[in-house]
Design a protein around this motif. Structure first.
Motif, PDB file in Angstrom:
ATOM      1  N   LYS A 107     -13.244   3.101  -6.985  1.00 30.92           N
ATOM      2  CA  LYS A 107     -12.311   3.953  -7.734  1.00 30.92           C
ATOM      3  C   LYS A 107     -12.550   5.433  -7.466  1.00 30.92           C
ATOM      4  O   LYS A 107     -11.634   6.245  -7.576  1.00 30.92           O
TER       5      LYS A 107
ATOM      6  N   THR B 203       0.816  -1.220   0.000  1.00 28.56           N
ATOM      7  CA  THR B 203       0.000   0.000   0.000  1.00 28.56           C
ATOM      8  C   THR B 203       0.850   1.270   0.000  1.00 28.56           C
ATOM      9  O   THR B 203       0.326   2.365  -0.229  1.00 28.56           O
TER      10      THR B 203
ATOM     11  N   ASP C  18     -13.425   6.674  -4.610  1.00 29.63           N
ATOM     12  CA  ASP C  18     -13.291   6.873  -3.164  1.00 29.63           C
ATOM     13  C   ASP C  18     -14.630   6.862  -2.427  1.00 29.63           C
ATOM     14  O   ASP C  18     -14.788   7.486  -1.371  1.00 29.63           O
TER      15      ASP C  18
ATOM     16  N   ARG D  96      -3.348   2.529  -5.502  1.00 29.49           N
ATOM     17  CA  ARG D  96      -4.759   2.230  -5.797  1.00 29.49           C
ATOM     18  C   ARG D  96      -5.007   2.149  -7.304  1.00 29.49           C
ATOM     19  O   ARG D  96      -5.646   1.208  -7.788  1.00 29.49           O
TER      20      ARG D  96
ATOM     21  N   ASP E  76      -9.655  -1.951  -0.341  1.00 30.28           N
ATOM     22  CA  ASP E  76      -9.512  -1.412   1.013  1.00 30.28           C
ATOM     23  C   ASP E  76     -10.760  -0.641   1.449  1.00 30.28           C
ATOM     24  O   ASP E  76     -10.683   0.386   2.131  1.00 30.28           O
TER      25      ASP E  76
END
Length: 244
Positions: free
Chosen positions: A150, A126, A152, A132, A146
Protein backbone atom coordinates in the motif's frame (compact mmCIF):
# COMPACT_ATOMS: atom_id res chain seq x y z
CA UNK A 1 3.24 -30.33 -26.95
CA UNK A 2 -0.15 -30.82 -25.31
CA UNK A 3 -0.63 -30.48 -21.57
CA UNK A 4 -1.25 -34.17 -20.83
CA UNK A 5 2.00 -35.22 -22.48
CA UNK A 6 3.86 -32.41 -20.73
CA UNK A 7 2.57 -33.55 -17.34
CA UNK A 8 3.66 -37.11 -18.12
CA UNK A 9 7.16 -35.91 -18.97
CA UNK A 10 7.35 -33.68 -15.89
CA UNK A 11 6.56 -36.62 -13.63
CA UNK A 12 9.86 -38.31 -14.57
CA UNK A 13 8.81 -41.70 -13.23
CA UNK A 14 7.41 -40.15 -10.04
CA UNK A 15 3.88 -40.55 -8.80
CA UNK A 16 1.68 -37.41 -8.72
CA UNK A 17 1.64 -37.48 -4.92
CA UNK A 18 5.45 -37.04 -4.92
CA UNK A 19 5.32 -33.78 -6.89
CA UNK A 20 5.46 -30.44 -5.07
CA UNK A 21 6.28 -28.19 -8.03
CA UNK A 22 4.89 -28.48 -11.56
CA UNK A 23 5.82 -26.21 -14.48
CA UNK A 24 3.71 -26.50 -17.65
CA UNK A 25 4.59 -23.19 -19.32
CA UNK A 26 4.06 -22.79 -23.07
CA UNK A 27 2.37 -26.13 -23.66
CA UNK A 28 -1.08 -26.39 -25.34
CA UNK A 29 -4.34 -26.65 -23.43
CA UNK A 30 -7.35 -28.31 -25.08
CA UNK A 31 -10.23 -25.86 -25.58
CA UNK A 32 -8.62 -23.44 -23.13
CA UNK A 33 -8.98 -25.76 -20.14
CA UNK A 34 -6.57 -27.56 -17.85
CA UNK A 35 -5.99 -31.21 -18.77
CA UNK A 36 -4.25 -34.09 -17.10
CA UNK A 37 -4.05 -32.41 -13.71
CA UNK A 38 -5.90 -34.41 -11.05
CA UNK A 39 -6.42 -34.47 -7.31
CA UNK A 40 -3.68 -37.10 -7.14
CA UNK A 41 -1.26 -34.13 -7.02
CA UNK A 42 -2.31 -33.73 -3.40
CA UNK A 43 1.03 -32.30 -2.17
CA UNK A 44 1.45 -29.81 -5.02
CA UNK A 45 2.53 -26.41 -3.68
CA UNK A 46 3.56 -24.56 -6.85
CA UNK A 47 1.87 -24.70 -10.26
CA UNK A 48 2.88 -22.66 -13.29
CA UNK A 49 0.80 -22.60 -16.49
CA UNK A 50 2.10 -19.49 -18.24
CA UNK A 51 1.01 -18.92 -21.85
CA UNK A 52 -0.92 -22.15 -22.37
CA UNK A 53 -4.05 -20.58 -23.85
CA UNK A 54 -6.29 -20.97 -20.80
CA UNK A 55 -9.69 -19.30 -20.91
CA UNK A 56 -11.09 -20.96 -17.80
CA UNK A 57 -9.97 -22.56 -14.52
CA UNK A 58 -13.10 -24.66 -14.03
CA UNK A 59 -11.10 -27.86 -14.60
CA UNK A 60 -8.67 -27.04 -11.80
CA UNK A 61 -8.67 -30.01 -9.41
CA UNK A 62 -8.83 -29.58 -5.66
CA UNK A 63 -5.28 -28.85 -4.51
CA UNK A 64 -5.50 -27.98 -0.83
CA UNK A 65 -1.74 -27.51 -0.40
CA UNK A 66 -1.26 -25.25 -3.43
CA UNK A 67 0.28 -21.94 -2.35
CA UNK A 68 1.59 -20.34 -5.54
CA UNK A 69 -0.27 -20.31 -8.86
CA UNK A 70 1.12 -18.74 -12.04
CA UNK A 71 -1.51 -18.07 -14.72
CA UNK A 72 0.00 -15.10 -16.55
CA UNK A 73 -0.33 -14.49 -20.31
CA UNK A 74 -3.52 -16.53 -20.77
CA UNK A 75 -7.07 -15.48 -21.77
CA UNK A 76 -8.91 -15.80 -18.47
CA UNK A 77 -11.76 -13.31 -18.10
CA UNK A 78 -13.72 -14.69 -15.15
CA UNK A 79 -14.66 -17.73 -13.10
CA UNK A 80 -12.23 -16.85 -10.29
CA UNK A 81 -14.66 -18.15 -7.66
CA UNK A 82 -13.20 -21.62 -8.40
CA UNK A 83 -10.03 -20.73 -6.50
CA UNK A 84 -11.74 -20.52 -3.11
CA UNK A 85 -13.09 -24.02 -3.53
CA UNK A 86 -10.21 -25.72 -5.35
CA UNK A 87 -7.14 -24.12 -3.72
CA UNK A 88 -8.24 -22.33 -0.54
CA UNK A 89 -4.69 -21.91 0.82
CA UNK A 90 -3.26 -19.81 -2.02
CA UNK A 91 -0.81 -17.13 -0.91
CA UNK A 92 0.42 -15.94 -4.35
CA UNK A 93 -1.72 -15.61 -7.50
CA UNK A 94 -0.40 -14.22 -10.79
CA UNK A 95 -3.10 -13.27 -13.32
CA UNK A 96 -1.05 -10.71 -15.26
CA UNK A 97 -1.65 -10.53 -18.99
CA UNK A 98 -5.20 -11.93 -18.83
CA UNK A 99 -8.54 -10.40 -19.89
CA UNK A 100 -9.72 -9.12 -16.51
CA UNK A 101 -11.53 -5.85 -17.04
CA UNK A 102 -13.31 -4.85 -13.83
CA UNK A 103 -13.17 -5.18 -10.05
CA UNK A 104 -16.22 -7.42 -9.88
CA UNK A 105 -14.21 -10.12 -11.67
CA UNK A 106 -11.66 -10.30 -8.85
CA UNK A 107 -14.18 -9.86 -6.03
CA UNK A 108 -14.45 -13.67 -5.43
CA UNK A 109 -10.79 -13.62 -4.39
CA UNK A 110 -11.72 -12.09 -1.03
CA UNK A 111 -12.66 -15.61 0.06
CA UNK A 112 -8.97 -16.55 -0.19
CA UNK A 113 -8.09 -15.50 3.34
CA UNK A 114 -4.43 -16.47 3.01
CA UNK A 115 -3.84 -14.57 -0.26
CA UNK A 116 -0.97 -12.13 0.26
CA UNK A 117 0.19 -11.31 -3.27
CA UNK A 118 -1.87 -10.68 -6.42
CA UNK A 119 -0.51 -9.67 -9.84
CA UNK A 120 -2.74 -8.10 -12.49
CA UNK A 121 -0.12 -6.49 -14.75
CA UNK A 122 -1.29 -5.82 -18.31
CA UNK A 123 -4.93 -6.49 -17.42
CA UNK A 124 -7.50 -3.83 -18.40
CA UNK A 125 -8.61 -3.52 -14.79
CA UNK A 126 -5.36 -1.71 -13.98
CA UNK A 127 -6.54 1.26 -16.08
CA UNK A 128 -9.45 2.04 -13.75
CA UNK A 129 -9.36 5.16 -11.60
CA UNK A 130 -7.94 4.55 -8.11
CA UNK A 131 -7.28 0.98 -9.16
CA UNK A 132 -4.77 0.18 -6.40
CA UNK A 133 -6.74 1.77 -3.57
CA UNK A 134 -9.92 0.01 -4.63
CA UNK A 135 -8.26 -3.41 -4.91
CA UNK A 136 -6.72 -3.09 -1.45
CA UNK A 137 -10.14 -2.14 -0.06
CA UNK A 138 -11.81 -5.02 -1.89
CA UNK A 139 -9.17 -7.54 -0.79
CA UNK A 140 -7.97 -6.40 2.66
CA UNK A 141 -5.96 -9.58 3.18
CA UNK A 142 -3.54 -8.53 0.41
CA UNK A 143 -0.05 -7.34 1.30
CA UNK A 144 1.24 -6.85 -2.24
CA UNK A 145 -0.53 -5.84 -5.45
CA UNK A 146 1.50 -5.98 -8.67
CA UNK A 147 4.67 -6.32 -6.62
CA UNK A 148 4.13 -3.35 -4.27
CA UNK A 149 2.40 -2.82 -0.94
CA UNK A 150 0.00 0.00 0.00
CA UNK A 151 2.95 2.33 0.62
CA UNK A 152 4.52 1.53 -2.76
CA UNK A 153 7.25 -0.52 -1.15
CA UNK A 154 8.47 -3.25 -3.46
CA UNK A 155 7.92 -6.86 -2.47
CA UNK A 156 11.09 -8.84 -1.75
CA UNK A 157 12.06 -11.30 -4.46
CA UNK A 158 12.63 -14.49 -2.46
CA UNK A 159 14.14 -16.27 -5.49
CA UNK A 160 16.65 -13.49 -6.08
CA UNK A 161 17.54 -13.38 -2.38
CA UNK A 162 18.18 -17.11 -2.41
CA UNK A 163 20.34 -16.81 -5.51
CA UNK A 164 22.39 -14.01 -3.97
CA UNK A 165 22.83 -15.98 -0.81
CA UNK A 166 24.05 -18.89 -2.89
CA UNK A 167 26.64 -16.64 -4.51
CA UNK A 168 27.75 -15.35 -1.13
CA UNK A 169 28.10 -18.92 0.12
CA UNK A 170 30.14 -19.82 -2.97
CA UNK A 171 32.39 -16.80 -2.44
CA UNK A 172 32.90 -17.74 1.20
CA UNK A 173 33.81 -21.29 0.17
CA UNK A 174 36.25 -19.96 -2.45
CA UNK A 175 37.90 -17.74 0.17
CA UNK A 176 38.25 -20.71 2.52
CA UNK A 177 39.74 -22.84 -0.27
CA UNK A 178 42.20 -20.08 -1.22
CA UNK A 179 43.20 -19.70 2.41
CA UNK A 180 43.70 -23.46 2.70
CA UNK A 181 45.80 -23.50 -0.45
CA UNK A 182 47.99 -20.65 0.74
CA UNK A 183 48.48 -22.07 4.21
CA UNK A 184 48.41 -25.85 4.35
CA UNK A 185 47.91 -27.20 7.89
CA UNK A 186 51.34 -27.78 9.42
CA UNK A 187 53.08 -25.17 7.27
CA UNK A 188 52.66 -22.52 9.95
CA UNK A 189 54.37 -24.75 12.52
CA UNK A 190 57.19 -25.49 10.08
CA UNK A 191 57.61 -21.79 9.33
CA UNK A 192 57.68 -20.98 13.04
CA UNK A 193 60.22 -23.76 13.58
CA UNK A 194 62.39 -22.38 10.79
CA UNK A 195 62.18 -18.89 12.30
CA UNK A 196 63.19 -20.26 15.71
CA UNK A 197 66.13 -22.09 14.12
CA UNK A 198 67.22 -18.91 12.35
CA UNK A 199 67.03 -16.95 15.60
CA UNK A 200 69.04 -19.64 17.41
CA UNK A 201 71.59 -19.61 14.61
CA UNK A 202 71.92 -15.83 14.88
CA UNK A 203 72.37 -16.11 18.66
CA UNK A 204 75.06 -18.76 18.16
CA UNK A 205 76.85 -16.52 15.67
CA UNK A 206 76.68 -13.66 18.17
CA UNK A 207 78.09 -15.94 20.88
CA UNK A 208 80.92 -17.11 18.61
CA UNK A 209 81.71 -13.53 17.64
CA UNK A 210 81.80 -12.59 21.28
CA UNK A 211 84.16 -15.45 22.09
CA UNK A 212 86.43 -14.48 19.19
CA UNK A 213 86.52 -10.90 20.46
CA UNK A 214 87.41 -12.14 23.95
CA UNK A 215 90.14 -14.36 22.52
CA UNK A 216 91.50 -11.47 20.52
CA UNK A 217 91.50 -9.32 23.62
CA UNK A 218 93.35 -12.03 25.57
CA UNK A 219 95.93 -12.37 22.78
CA UNK A 220 96.47 -8.63 22.80
CA UNK A 221 97.02 -8.70 26.57
CA UNK A 222 99.54 -11.53 26.24
CA UNK A 223 101.45 -9.74 23.49
CA UNK A 224 101.46 -6.53 25.52
CA UNK A 225 102.80 -8.35 28.59
CA UNK A 226 105.45 -10.08 26.51
CA UNK A 227 106.47 -6.73 25.01
CA UNK A 228 106.78 -5.18 28.46
CA UNK A 229 108.81 -8.16 29.64
CA UNK A 230 111.22 -7.87 26.73
CA UNK A 231 111.50 -4.15 27.33
CA UNK A 232 112.40 -4.73 30.97
CA UNK A 233 114.99 -7.32 30.01
CA UNK A 234 116.46 -4.96 27.46
CA UNK A 235 116.62 -2.16 30.00
CA UNK A 236 118.31 -4.44 32.57
CA UNK A 237 120.89 -5.53 30.02
CA UNK A 238 121.58 -1.91 29.19
CA UNK A 239 122.15 -1.07 32.85
CA UNK A 240 124.51 -4.02 33.20
CA UNK A 241 126.62 -2.82 30.31
CA UNK A 242 126.92 0.63 31.90
CA UNK A 243 128.12 -0.89 35.19
CA UNK A 244 130.87 -2.76 33.33
Amino acid sequence: MDMKKRIYLELRNRTPSDVKELVLDNCRSNEGKLEGLTEEFKDLEFLSTINVGLTSVVNLPKLSKLKKLELSDNRISGGLEAFAEKCPNLTHLNLSGNKIKDLSTIEPLKKLETLKSLDLFNCEVTNLNDYRDNVFKLLPQLTYLDGYDKNDKEAPDSDAEAYEKGLDDDEDEDEVEEHDEETVPGDEDEEEGEEDEDEEGEEEEDDVSGEEEELNDDEDDVEEQQGLKRKREFDEEGEGDEDD
